[in-house]
Design an enzyme around this catalytic site. Sequence first.
Site, short mmCIF file in Angstrom:
data_model
loop_
_atom_site.label_atom_id
_atom_site.label_comp_id
_atom_site.label_asym_id
_atom_site.label_seq_id
_atom_site.Cartn_x
_atom_site.Cartn_y
_atom_site.Cartn_z
N ASP A 46 -77.95 -11.21 -43.85
CA ASP A 46 -78.57 -10.53 -42.71
C ASP A 46 -80.01 -10.98 -42.58
O ASP A 46 -80.87 -10.62 -43.40
CB ASP A 46 -78.49 -9.00 -42.90
CG ASP A 46 -78.94 -8.28 -41.64
OD1 ASP A 46 -80.04 -8.57 -41.14
OD2 ASP A 46 -78.18 -7.43 -41.15
N THR A 76 -68.34 -2.83 -33.38
CA THR A 76 -67.80 -3.67 -32.28
C THR A 76 -68.40 -5.08 -32.29
O THR A 76 -67.85 -5.98 -31.65
CB THR A 76 -68.13 -3.04 -30.91
OG1 THR A 76 -69.56 -3.04 -30.75
CG2 THR A 76 -67.62 -1.61 -30.81
N ASP A 106 -82.89 -8.34 -42.15
CA ASP A 106 -83.15 -7.62 -43.40
C ASP A 106 -83.89 -8.50 -44.41
O ASP A 106 -84.78 -8.03 -45.12
CB ASP A 106 -81.83 -7.14 -44.03
CG ASP A 106 -81.30 -5.88 -43.35
OD1 ASP A 106 -82.07 -5.24 -42.60
OD2 ASP A 106 -80.12 -5.56 -43.57
N ARG A 138 -76.95 -5.49 -32.85
CA ARG A 138 -75.49 -5.66 -32.81
C ARG A 138 -74.84 -4.43 -33.40
O ARG A 138 -75.17 -4.03 -34.52
CB ARG A 138 -75.17 -6.88 -33.69
CG ARG A 138 -74.17 -7.80 -33.11
CD ARG A 138 -74.07 -9.06 -33.92
NE ARG A 138 -73.80 -8.88 -35.33
CZ ARG A 138 -73.03 -9.69 -36.04
NH1 ARG A 138 -72.45 -10.73 -35.46
NH2 ARG A 138 -72.84 -9.51 -37.32
#
Length: 213
Positions: free
Chosen positions: A204, A112, A207, A108
């Site tokens: 995340d 944006t 991560d 991603r």
Amino acid sequence: MSTFSDNVFILDHPLIKHKISLLRDKDTGTNEFRKIIEEVATLMGYEALRDLPTEEVEIETPLEKCLSPMIAGKKLAIIPILRAGLGMVGGLLALTPTAKVGHIGLYRDEMTHLPHEYYCKLPKPIEDRTIVVLDPMLATGGSAVDAIDQIKSYGGSNIKFMCIIAAPEGLKKLSEAHPDVQIYVGQLDRGLNEDAYICPGLGDCGDRIFGTK
Ligand code: PRP
Ligand code: URA
């Protein structure tokens, strides 16, 4: 299991809820996080695969022969969306060790929030398989919609999508874009923040699985 709309199944098993709470905890370290992602995937897979076809097979017990149901064929494909979906693969393979595994690479864009494809390798032929797409996080829904567009462009049609946490925005987008896909959700969260992260979420996921923060 409660339903959001016809093709959405929000799982309500207490074990799934408990383990998702552990995933949310910022103090859960990489090793434990990875293990729990896999466990949740197994528990969710148990629900998502409850409509797998079976066939009667002759078995000889210590007492007599009988007909007994077994999973029909070996036509399952598990397709994680890289990277975070990789964390769920072992959990599904624990249930269906003979499944083939494909990969779709998407990331991603931080600005944006749109998905960018960088890899696609699917088991062949894909047409006849039951396909389970894995991604722990359904945020805007862009990645999931894109991945399923790709799978369909190769001929895949019998598709399930499993995510551990979903935002309502992503769930709406995916279920409207692909109303034929059954969507299994571990927990439906409040919504997205300005960075398109799910809140309260778990941060995340890639991560946290791979320790790359
Ligand atoms: C995360 C996550 C999904 C995607 C969800 O991946 O694993 O693939 O974001 O967001 P969306 O619904 O708004 O598309 P990310 O792009 O961070 O890549 P990574 O797994 O490689 O870290
Ligand atoms: N990707 C993640 O890993 N977490 C989010 O909350 C949103 C997208």
